[in-house]
Design a protein around this motif. Structure first.
Motif, short mmCIF file in Angstrom:
data_model
loop_
_atom_site.label_atom_id
_atom_site.label_comp_id
_atom_site.label_asym_id
_atom_site.label_seq_id
_atom_site.Cartn_x
_atom_site.Cartn_y
_atom_site.Cartn_z
N ARG A 33 61.62 38.08 36.38
CA ARG A 33 61.10 37.58 37.66
C ARG A 33 59.71 38.12 37.93
N GLY A 34 59.48 39.41 37.61
CA GLY A 34 58.17 40.01 37.80
C GLY A 34 57.11 39.34 36.94
N ALA A 35 57.43 39.10 35.68
CA ALA A 35 56.49 38.43 34.78
C ALA A 35 56.19 37.01 35.26
N ALA A 36 57.21 36.31 35.73
CA ALA A 36 57.02 34.95 36.23
C ALA A 36 56.15 34.96 37.49
N ALA A 37 56.36 35.94 38.36
CA ALA A 37 55.55 36.04 39.58
C ALA A 37 54.09 36.32 39.23
N ARG A 38 53.85 37.24 38.29
CA ARG A 38 52.47 37.54 37.89
C ARG A 38 51.79 36.30 37.31
N ALA A 39 52.51 35.56 36.48
CA ALA A 39 51.95 34.33 35.91
C ALA A 39 51.64 33.32 37.01
N ARG A 40 52.51 33.23 38.00
CA ARG A 40 52.31 32.30 39.11
C ARG A 40 51.10 32.72 39.96
N TRP A 41 50.92 34.03 40.18
CA TRP A 41 49.75 34.51 40.94
C TRP A 41 48.45 34.09 40.26
N ILE A 42 48.45 34.17 38.92
CA ILE A 42 47.26 33.77 38.17
C ILE A 42 47.07 32.26 38.30
N LYS A 43 48.15 31.50 38.07
CA LYS A 43 48.08 30.04 38.12
C LYS A 43 47.64 29.55 39.50
N GLU A 44 48.14 30.20 40.55
CA GLU A 44 47.81 29.79 41.92
C GLU A 44 46.44 30.30 42.37
N GLY A 45 45.78 31.07 41.52
CA GLY A 45 44.44 31.55 41.86
C GLY A 45 44.42 32.73 42.82
N LEU A 46 45.54 33.41 42.97
CA LEU A 46 45.59 34.58 43.86
C LEU A 46 44.99 35.82 43.20
N LEU A 47 44.85 35.76 41.87
CA LEU A 47 44.23 36.84 41.10
C LEU A 47 43.05 36.26 40.33
N VAL A 48 42.01 37.08 40.17
CA VAL A 48 40.84 36.67 39.40
C VAL A 48 40.53 37.74 38.36
N LEU A 49 39.87 37.34 37.31
CA LEU A 49 39.47 38.28 36.27
C LEU A 49 38.29 39.12 36.72
N GLY A 50 38.15 40.28 36.10
CA GLY A 50 37.09 41.23 36.45
C GLY A 50 35.69 40.66 36.45
N PRO A 51 35.29 39.88 35.43
CA PRO A 51 33.92 39.34 35.44
C PRO A 51 33.59 38.52 36.69
N GLN A 52 34.59 37.80 37.21
CA GLN A 52 34.36 36.99 38.42
C GLN A 52 34.10 37.90 39.62
N LEU A 53 34.89 38.98 39.75
CA LEU A 53 34.67 39.90 40.88
C LEU A 53 33.36 40.66 40.71
N ALA A 54 33.07 41.11 39.51
CA ALA A 54 31.81 41.82 39.26
C ALA A 54 30.62 40.94 39.62
N GLN A 55 30.68 39.67 39.26
CA GLN A 55 29.59 38.74 39.58
C GLN A 55 29.48 38.56 41.09
N ALA A 56 30.62 38.39 41.78
CA ALA A 56 30.60 38.20 43.24
C ALA A 56 29.99 39.41 43.94
N TRP A 57 30.25 40.59 43.40
CA TRP A 57 29.72 41.82 44.00
C TRP A 57 28.34 42.18 43.48
N GLY A 58 27.86 41.45 42.48
CA GLY A 58 26.54 41.73 41.93
C GLY A 58 26.46 43.07 41.21
N ILE A 59 27.54 43.43 40.51
CA ILE A 59 27.56 44.70 39.78
C ILE A 59 27.93 44.44 38.32
N PRO A 60 27.53 45.36 37.43
CA PRO A 60 27.94 45.20 36.03
C PRO A 60 29.44 45.40 35.87
N GLN A 61 29.98 44.81 34.83
CA GLN A 61 31.42 44.94 34.53
C GLN A 61 31.79 46.42 34.38
#
Length: 167
Positions: A33-61
């Motif tokens: 259930r935990g693995a399925a929930a994590r996959a769903r969070w990614i699919k639903e866009g509730l989680l983003v990868l680090g490069p996207q956040l770094a870019q939004a904050w204007g900082i290096p990875q």
């Protein structure tokens, strides 16, 4: 809404799978259930990868990796990749860091739940939405501290002893 064994109610979180009970596989089922929930969070866009956040904050990875290692930002490793709550994209790094530091003693999933959950004390919205609507950061930090305290002092929403600020 879902009933807890003690008769309490709670709202299901985005991507959460209703508990099928201990008769359906115990720990193995919970892990699935935990693995399925994590996959769903990614699919639903509730989680983003680090490069996207770094870019939004204007900082290096690398700066983001340092902030993650020091608990200045909430992250979760899923299948070898570092993910962050999408909610952090709408905040500046200092604001996010102040709130995340209040959660630092919690497990990654508990930290993430704080960001995903709609909190009564925040007018029924999640922390990022509340901040965008003008809620003072001090109020969100106080909620984060209460959230962390409730989870580290052995109480939980299931036993009815959780801090009323976390409702």
């Amino acid at each position: 809404m879902e009933n807890f064994p003690a008769g309490g109610l709670r709202t299901m979180l985005p991507g959460e799978i209703k508990d099928q009970g201990s008769a359906r596989g115990g720990l193995v089922a919970a892990e699935a259930r935990g693995a399925a929930a994590r996959a769903r969070w990614i699919k639903e866009g509730l989680l983003v990868l680090g490069p996207q956040l770094a870019q939004a904050w204007g900082i290096p990875q690398e700066a983001l990796a340092t902030a993650t290692a020091s608990s200045e930002v909430v992250s979760m490793t899923i299948d070898g990749s570092e993910y962050f709550p999408k909610a952090l994209l709408s905040l500046d790094r200092l604001t996010a860091g102040a709130i995340c530091r209040a959660l630092r003693q919690l497990q990654d999933t508990e930290k993430l739940m704080f960001w995903l959950r709609d909190h009564g004390v925040l007018g029924g919205t999640n922390p990022a939405a509340a901040l965008s609507a003008g809620t003072p950061i001090a109020q969100v930090i106080a909620l984060a501290q209460a959230w962390a305290r409730a989870r580290t002092e052995g109480s939980s929403p299931m036993d009815g002893r959780h801090d009323s600020m976390c409702a």
